[in-house]
Design a protein around this motif. Structure first.
Motif, PDB file in Angstrom:
ATOM      1  N   ARG A 113       3.874   6.995 -23.502  1.00 55.10           N
ATOM      2  CA  ARG A 113       4.327   5.561 -23.867  1.00 55.10           C
ATOM      3  C   ARG A 113       5.701   5.109 -22.749  1.00 55.10           C
ATOM      4  NH1 ARG A 113       3.299   8.231 -28.358  1.00 55.10           N
ATOM      5  NH2 ARG A 113       2.974   7.200 -30.231  1.00 55.10           N
ATOM      6  N   THR A 114       5.719   6.035 -21.743  1.00 54.25           N
ATOM      7  CA  THR A 114       6.285   5.588 -20.773  1.00 54.25           C
ATOM      8  C   THR A 114       5.657   5.451 -19.451  1.00 54.25           C
ATOM      9  OG1 THR A 114       7.183   7.717 -20.132  1.00 54.25           O
ATOM     10  CG2 THR A 114       8.555   6.643 -21.616  1.00 54.25           C
ATOM     11  N   LYS A 115       6.267   4.615 -18.394  1.00 54.18           N
ATOM     12  CA  LYS A 115       5.532   4.505 -17.006  1.00 54.18           C
ATOM     13  C   LYS A 115       6.395   5.120 -15.963  1.00 54.18           C
ATOM     14  CE  LYS A 115       3.533  -0.020 -18.344  1.00 54.18           C
ATOM     15  NZ  LYS A 115       3.830  -1.490 -18.162  1.00 54.18           N
ATOM     16  N   GLY A 116       7.526   5.322 -16.014  1.00 48.90           N
ATOM     17  CA  GLY A 116       8.343   6.036 -14.681  1.00 48.90           C
ATOM     18  C   GLY A 116       9.385   6.731 -15.325  1.00 48.90           C
ATOM     19  N   ARG A 117       9.952   7.461 -14.394  1.00 44.64           N
ATOM     20  CA  ARG A 117      10.887   8.526 -14.691  1.00 44.64           C
ATOM     21  C   ARG A 117      12.219   7.920 -15.502  1.00 44.64           C
ATOM     22  NH1 ARG A 117      12.742  13.712 -13.558  1.00 44.64           N
ATOM     23  NH2 ARG A 117      15.091  13.813 -13.184  1.00 44.64           N
ATOM     24  N   ASP A 118      12.547   6.804 -14.887  1.00 43.88           N
ATOM     25  CA  ASP A 118      13.827   6.180 -15.527  1.00 43.88           C
ATOM     26  C   ASP A 118      13.411   5.873 -17.046  1.00 43.88           C
ATOM     27  OD1 ASP A 118      15.209   6.777 -13.179  1.00 43.88           O
ATOM     28  OD2 ASP A 118      14.934   4.741 -12.686  1.00 43.88           O
ATOM     29  N   GLU A 119      12.525   5.366 -17.274  1.00 40.36           N
ATOM     30  CA  GLU A 119      11.922   4.765 -18.763  1.00 40.36           C
ATOM     31  C   GLU A 119      11.512   6.247 -19.483  1.00 40.36           C
ATOM     32  OE1 GLU A 119       8.130   2.367 -20.602  1.00 40.36           O
ATOM     33  OE2 GLU A 119       8.606   2.112 -18.623  1.00 40.36           O
ATOM     34  N   ARG A 120      10.928   7.139 -18.928  1.00 39.01           N
ATOM     35  CA  ARG A 120      10.977   8.364 -19.623  1.00 39.01           C
ATOM     36  C   ARG A 120      12.147   9.072 -20.085  1.00 39.01           C
ATOM     37  NH1 ARG A 120       7.356  10.895 -16.281  1.00 39.01           N
ATOM     38  NH2 ARG A 120       5.857   9.615 -17.068  1.00 39.01           N
ATOM     39  N   ALA A 121      13.140   9.050 -18.928  1.00 43.49           N
ATOM     40  CA  ALA A 121      14.534   9.632 -19.351  1.00 43.49           C
ATOM     41  C   ALA A 121      15.150   9.117 -20.505  1.00 43.49           C
ATOM     42  CB  ALA A 121      15.423   9.567 -17.995  1.00 43.49           C
ATOM     43  N   ALA A 122      14.946   7.605 -20.538  1.00 39.03           N
ATOM     44  CA  ALA A 122      15.695   6.772 -21.671  1.00 39.03           C
ATOM     45  C   ALA A 122      15.006   7.182 -22.805  1.00 39.03           C
ATOM     46  CB  ALA A 122      15.660   5.379 -21.317  1.00 39.03           C
ATOM     47  N   LEU A 123      13.725   7.321 -22.993  1.00 39.33           N
ATOM     48  CA  LEU A 123      13.156   7.390 -24.216  1.00 39.33           C
ATOM     49  C   LEU A 123      13.184   9.013 -24.803  1.00 39.33           C
ATOM     50  CD1 LEU A 123      11.306   6.388 -26.340  1.00 39.33           C
ATOM     51  CD2 LEU A 123       9.344   7.253 -25.087  1.00 39.33           C
ATOM     52  N   VAL A 124      13.577   9.751 -23.762  1.00 45.61           N
ATOM     53  CA  VAL A 124      13.696  11.094 -24.119  1.00 45.61           C
ATOM     54  C   VAL A 124      15.023  11.388 -24.634  1.00 45.61           C
ATOM     55  CG1 VAL A 124      14.393  13.655 -23.346  1.00 45.61           C
ATOM     56  CG2 VAL A 124      12.168  12.318 -22.703  1.00 45.61           C
ATOM     57  N   HIS A 125      16.185  10.634 -24.223  1.00 46.09           N
ATOM     58  CA  HIS A 125      17.345  10.587 -24.541  1.00 46.09           C
ATOM     59  C   HIS A 125      17.441   9.971 -26.196  1.00 46.09           C
ATOM     60  CE1 HIS A 125      21.702  10.794 -24.652  1.00 46.09           C
ATOM     61  NE2 HIS A 125      21.601   9.292 -24.806  1.00 46.09           N
ATOM     62  N   GLU A 126      16.789   8.993 -26.135  1.00 53.55           N
ATOM     63  CA  GLU A 126      16.551   8.129 -27.503  1.00 53.55           C
ATOM     64  C   GLU A 126      16.213   9.122 -28.554  1.00 53.55           C
ATOM     65  OE1 GLU A 126      14.682   4.344 -27.763  1.00 53.55           O
ATOM     66  OE2 GLU A 126      15.895   3.507 -26.169  1.00 53.55           O
ATOM     67  N   VAL A 127      14.970   9.900 -28.346  1.00 51.77           N
ATOM     68  CA  VAL A 127      14.288  10.677 -29.410  1.00 51.77           C
ATOM     69  C   VAL A 127      15.429  11.900 -29.622  1.00 51.77           C
ATOM     70  CG1 VAL A 127      12.460  12.368 -29.476  1.00 51.77           C
ATOM     71  CG2 VAL A 127      12.023  10.335 -28.556  1.00 51.77           C
ATOM     72  N   VAL A 128      16.246  12.364 -28.512  1.00 49.08           N
ATOM     73  CA  VAL A 128      17.165  13.699 -28.815  1.00 49.08           C
ATOM     74  C   VAL A 128      18.246  13.039 -29.663  1.00 49.08           C
ATOM     75  CG1 VAL A 128      18.490  15.135 -27.797  1.00 49.08           C
ATOM     76  CG2 VAL A 128      16.400  14.884 -26.798  1.00 49.08           C
TER      77      VAL A 128
END
Length: 150
Positions: A113-128
């Motif tokens: 669901r993510t394209k880049g590292r920054d977007e992935r970090a933001a989604l990981v934080h939201e999930v956590v």
């Protein structure tokens, strides 16, 4: 007929890696460089960074076990409760007996669901944040006041 070329030896000889006199080939990157970290290790680091951010505000999170799994496990014979919903990005397991509470983040669904590292970090934080909020019985905005901000 006489063959002037002698036959090759039966066993292969070792190949030399010192081509063109430039020295032996080494690794692409030394182990201390982030390039050598696997995708799973980088993802686990993102989860750990998010947990450390939240632990400053919520010290009781040190009692919760955080895990990263590749994909969620589904029981095809049983009802997993999802129906036609999308694949979950994370899950929780409450504490039971001597086993601590667990928060699980699923790596592959988040990466897809993510394209880049920054977007992935933001989604990981939201999930956590969402999983911790569910476990503590709070709203995500209470757990992290910056939840939902871009």
């Amino acid at each position: 007929m006489d063959n002037p070329v002698p036959p090759r030896p039966a066993e292969p000889r070792p190949r030399r890696r010192d081509r063109h006199g430039r020295g032996m080939r080494g690794p692409v990157a030394p182990p201390q460089v982030p390039l050598s970290a696997s995708r799973g290790e980088v993802f686990a680091d993102l989860v750990q960074d998010s947990v450390e951010r939240l632990e400053r505000r919520w010290p009781q999170l040190s009692d919760i076990e955080f895990m990263v799994l590749e994909v969620p496990r589904f029981d095809p014979a049983g009802d997993d409760g999802l129906g036609d919903e999308a694949v979950p990005l994370g899950g929780t397991t409450p504490a039971h007996g001597d086993r601590p509470a667990r928060v699980v983040v699923y790596r592959r669904p988040v990466e897809i669901r993510t394209k880049g590292r920054d977007e992935r970090a933001a989604l990981v934080h939201e999930v956590v944040v969402e999983q911790v909020a569910e476990l503590l019985g709070l709203t995500p905005e209470t757990v992290d006041p910056r939840y939902g901000e871009d």
